[in-house]
Design a protein around this motif. Structure first.
Motif, PDB file in Angstrom:
ATOM      1  N   THR A  46     -10.455  -9.219   5.881  1.00  0.00           N
ATOM      2  CA  THR A  46      -9.201  -9.189   6.627  1.00  0.00           C
ATOM      3  C   THR A  46      -8.098  -9.735   5.739  1.00  0.00           C
ATOM      4  O   THR A  46      -8.296 -10.713   5.014  1.00  0.00           O
ATOM      5  CB  THR A  46      -9.306 -10.046   7.911  1.00  0.00           C
ATOM      6  N   GLY A  47      -6.946  -9.090   5.797  1.00  0.00           N
ATOM      7  CA  GLY A  47      -5.824  -9.539   4.989  1.00  0.00           C
ATOM      8  C   GLY A  47      -4.496  -9.210   5.631  1.00  0.00           C
ATOM      9  O   GLY A  47      -4.411  -8.413   6.561  1.00  0.00           O
ATOM     10  N   LYS A  48      -3.450  -9.846   5.128  1.00  0.00           N
ATOM     11  CA  LYS A  48      -2.085  -9.609   5.583  1.00  0.00           C
ATOM     12  C   LYS A  48      -1.440  -8.650   4.587  1.00  0.00           C
ATOM     13  O   LYS A  48      -1.317  -8.964   3.407  1.00  0.00           O
ATOM     14  CB  LYS A  48      -1.316 -10.929   5.636  1.00  0.00           C
ATOM     15  N   LEU A  49      -1.074  -7.472   5.078  1.00  0.00           N
ATOM     16  CA  LEU A  49      -0.472  -6.438   4.230  1.00  0.00           C
ATOM     17  C   LEU A  49       1.039  -6.478   4.392  1.00  0.00           C
ATOM     18  O   LEU A  49       1.544  -6.496   5.511  1.00  0.00           O
ATOM     19  CB  LEU A  49      -1.003  -5.059   4.627  1.00  0.00           C
ATOM     20  N   ARG A  50       1.737  -6.504   3.276  1.00  0.00           N
ATOM     21  CA  ARG A  50       3.200  -6.407   3.271  1.00  0.00           C
ATOM     22  C   ARG A  50       3.551  -5.127   2.521  1.00  0.00           C
ATOM     23  O   ARG A  50       3.227  -4.986   1.344  1.00  0.00           O
ATOM     24  CB  ARG A  50       3.820  -7.625   2.612  1.00  0.00           C
ATOM     25  N   TYR A  51       4.221  -4.227   3.226  1.00  0.00           N
ATOM     26  CA  TYR A  51       4.576  -2.923   2.668  1.00  0.00           C
ATOM     27  C   TYR A  51       6.092  -2.835   2.579  1.00  0.00           C
ATOM     28  O   TYR A  51       6.781  -2.804   3.589  1.00  0.00           O
ATOM     29  CB  TYR A  51       4.016  -1.816   3.566  1.00  0.00           C
ATOM     30  N   ALA A  52       6.611  -2.812   1.357  1.00  0.00           N
ATOM     31  CA  ALA A  52       8.047  -2.636   1.155  1.00  0.00           C
ATOM     32  C   ALA A  52       8.364  -1.177   0.841  1.00  0.00           C
ATOM     33  O   ALA A  52       9.381  -0.642   1.268  1.00  0.00           O
ATOM     34  CB  ALA A  52       8.538  -3.539   0.038  1.00  0.00           C
ATOM     35  N   SER A  53       7.465  -0.546   0.088  1.00  0.00           N
ATOM     36  CA  SER A  53       7.581   0.868  -0.262  1.00  0.00           C
ATOM     37  C   SER A  53       6.222   1.301  -0.814  1.00  0.00           C
ATOM     38  O   SER A  53       5.370   0.449  -1.058  1.00  0.00           O
ATOM     39  CB  SER A  53       8.672   1.071  -1.321  1.00  0.00           C
ATOM     40  N   PRO A  54       6.012   2.609  -1.038  1.00  0.00           N
ATOM     41  CA  PRO A  54       4.717   3.015  -1.602  1.00  0.00           C
ATOM     42  C   PRO A  54       4.405   2.363  -2.948  1.00  0.00           C
ATOM     43  O   PRO A  54       3.254   2.208  -3.308  1.00  0.00           O
ATOM     44  CB  PRO A  54       4.855   4.530  -1.735  1.00  0.00           C
ATOM     45  N   LEU A 113       1.975   8.075   0.935  1.00  0.00           N
ATOM     46  CA  LEU A 113       3.115   8.108   1.854  1.00  0.00           C
ATOM     47  C   LEU A 113       4.441   8.329   1.130  1.00  0.00           C
ATOM     48  O   LEU A 113       5.474   8.484   1.770  1.00  0.00           O
ATOM     49  CB  LEU A 113       3.197   6.784   2.625  1.00  0.00           C
ATOM     50  N   GLN A 114       4.417   8.351  -0.183  1.00  0.00           N
ATOM     51  CA  GLN A 114       5.628   8.395  -0.988  1.00  0.00           C
ATOM     52  C   GLN A 114       6.558   9.551  -0.616  1.00  0.00           C
ATOM     53  O   GLN A 114       7.762   9.375  -0.547  1.00  0.00           O
ATOM     54  CB  GLN A 114       5.265   8.482  -2.462  1.00  0.00           C
TER      55      GLN A 114
END
Length: 162
Positions: A46-54, A113-114
């Motif tokens: 389990t982890g915390k995902l931070r998505y700013a862009s692809p 997703l780009q």
């Protein structure tokens, strides 16, 4: 009778056109944070995902406890690891073995997703994509504009939002 049919043909064609129109749209992901469960067989991380862009994604491990607070990230083609507050020097992606790493596999799948994905409006949609290690399936909810699941290689990633 012939005049009636001639008058009705444009009306019927209009109905056919609207009935057959594609209700798809380009699905784009806005920056977000989510808790992600990565599963491979019986193993779960389990982890915390931070998505700013692809090209700018980070994953901070929450469980298992022995690697808690370890952060893996990618930004503009370079990968790096953060241990506590210490950031290692950037290393090229080729340093990591292919899809054997749970984080590298996730980051490559997120890069699919780009260019945006085409999904039908109104609910959950499963989209098959090509990514660096082959094919993956991204499940999105077009009502909330969020990723629900990514099935890529040996790993399945389930997204949970606060």
């Amino acid at each position: 009778m012939k005049k009636i049919w001639i008058a009705l043909i444009p009306v019927m064609l209009t109905f056919v056109f609207f009935a057959c129109s594609d209700k798809s749209e380009t699905f784009t992901v806005e920056p977000f944070e989510a808790t992600v469960e990565a599963e491979s067989g019986d193993a779960v991380m389990t982890g915390k995902l931070r998505y700013a862009s692809p090209s700018a994604v980070s994953l901070t491990i929450i469980k298992p406890e022995n690697i808690k607070n370890l952060t893996f990230a990618t930004q503009d083609g370079s990968d790096y690891i953060v241990i506590g507050s210490m950031r290692s020097a950037s290393v090229p992606s080729s340093t990591f073995p292919t899809e054997k790493n749970v984080f590298e596999n996730l980051f490559k799948a997120m890069q699919a997703l780009q260019n945006g994905l085409t999904a039908k409006k109104g609910g959950t949609e499963k989209i098959n994509c090509d990514y660096a290690y082959g094919k993956c399936m991204i499940t999105v909810n077009t009502d909330t504009n969020r990723i629900e699941c990514i099935d890529a290689g040996r790993f399945k990633y389930k997204f949970h939002y606060e």
